[in-house]
Write a protein that holds these residues in place. Structure first.
Motif, PDB file in Angstrom:
ATOM      1  N   LEU A   1      68.978 -35.199  71.713  1.00 39.65           N
ATOM      2  CA  LEU A   1      69.667 -34.858  70.467  1.00 39.65           C
ATOM      3  C   LEU A   1      68.688 -34.638  69.319  1.00 39.65           C
ATOM      4  O   LEU A   1      68.900 -33.778  68.473  1.00 39.65           O
ATOM      5  N   TYR A   2      67.612 -35.427  69.285  1.00 38.78           N
ATOM      6  CA  TYR A   2      66.640 -35.282  68.215  1.00 38.78           C
ATOM      7  C   TYR A   2      65.954 -33.916  68.274  1.00 38.78           C
ATOM      8  O   TYR A   2      65.787 -33.252  67.259  1.00 38.78           O
TER       9      TYR A   2
ATOM     10  N   TYR B   1      63.174 -40.631  67.011  1.00 38.72           N
ATOM     11  CA  TYR B   1      64.550 -40.589  67.516  1.00 38.72           C
ATOM     12  C   TYR B   1      65.134 -41.985  67.729  1.00 38.72           C
ATOM     13  O   TYR B   1      66.272 -42.117  68.153  1.00 38.72           O
TER      14      TYR B   1
ATOM     15  N   HIS C   1      66.993 -31.157  70.107  1.00 34.90           N
ATOM     16  CA  HIS C   1      67.857 -29.998  70.319  1.00 34.90           C
ATOM     17  C   HIS C   1      69.146 -30.025  69.499  1.00 34.90           C
ATOM     18  O   HIS C   1      69.903 -29.061  69.534  1.00 34.90           O
ATOM     19  N   GLY C   2      69.419 -31.090  68.783  1.00 36.06           N
ATOM     20  CA  GLY C   2      70.673 -31.207  68.056  1.00 36.06           C
ATOM     21  C   GLY C   2      70.493 -31.111  66.556  1.00 36.06           C
ATOM     22  O   GLY C   2      69.454 -30.715  66.042  1.00 36.06           O
ATOM     23  N   ASN C   3      71.515 -31.526  65.836  1.00 40.57           N
ATOM     24  CA  ASN C   3      71.509 -31.507  64.377  1.00 40.57           C
ATOM     25  C   ASN C   3      70.917 -32.823  63.878  1.00 40.57           C
ATOM     26  O   ASN C   3      71.537 -33.860  63.978  1.00 40.57           O
ATOM     27  N   GLN C   4      69.726 -32.792  63.306  1.00 41.71           N
ATOM     28  CA  GLN C   4      69.041 -34.004  62.874  1.00 41.71           C
ATOM     29  C   GLN C   4      69.560 -34.542  61.546  1.00 41.71           C
ATOM     30  O   GLN C   4      69.446 -35.731  61.285  1.00 41.71           O
ATOM     31  N   GLU C   5      70.122 -33.714  60.710  1.00 42.07           N
ATOM     32  CA  GLU C   5      70.507 -34.155  59.374  1.00 42.07           C
ATOM     33  C   GLU C   5      71.667 -35.141  59.383  1.00 42.07           C
ATOM     34  O   GLU C   5      71.728 -36.035  58.554  1.00 42.07           O
ATOM     35  N   ASP C   6      72.608 -35.006  60.317  1.00 40.96           N
ATOM     36  CA  ASP C   6      73.783 -35.872  60.346  1.00 40.96           C
ATOM     37  C   ASP C   6      73.620 -37.082  61.250  1.00 40.96           C
ATOM     38  O   ASP C   6      74.386 -38.031  61.159  1.00 40.96           O
TER      39      ASP C   6
ATOM     40  N   THR D   1      65.456 -40.002  59.708  1.00 36.39           N
ATOM     41  CA  THR D   1      66.281 -39.790  58.516  1.00 36.39           C
ATOM     42  C   THR D   1      66.561 -41.092  57.773  1.00 36.39           C
ATOM     43  O   THR D   1      67.422 -41.134  56.905  1.00 36.39           O
TER      44      THR D   1
END
Length: 72
Positions: free
Chosen positions: A9-10, A58, A12-17, A23
């Protein structure tokens, strides 16, 4: 969630949410210097709450607090 899923997810996904150490306001990333004297962000760093400990970008923990958005 497993470490493998968090890593996927870190990268390949959306890191902001997502709640990753990257973050969190307590996370300080590490950099490496290349041969051309430039600094590049790597996916490791350290957390300073409640004590200093090494973390991957991550990772996450119970002390997670969302980093405030920087305003110019």
């Amino acid at each position: 969630m497993t470490v493998r899923e968090r890593r996927y997810l870190y990268y390949h996904g959306n890191q902001e949410d997502a709640q990753f150490c990257a973050t969190c306001q307590h996370f300080y990333p590490h950099y490496v210097r290349t041969d051309s004297n430039q600094y590049h962000l790597i996916s490791a760093g350290h957390c300073v709450h409640p004590r200093q400990k090494l973390r991957e970008a991550y990772d996450t923990c119970k002390f997670y607090e969302t980093k405030a958005k920087e305003t110019l």
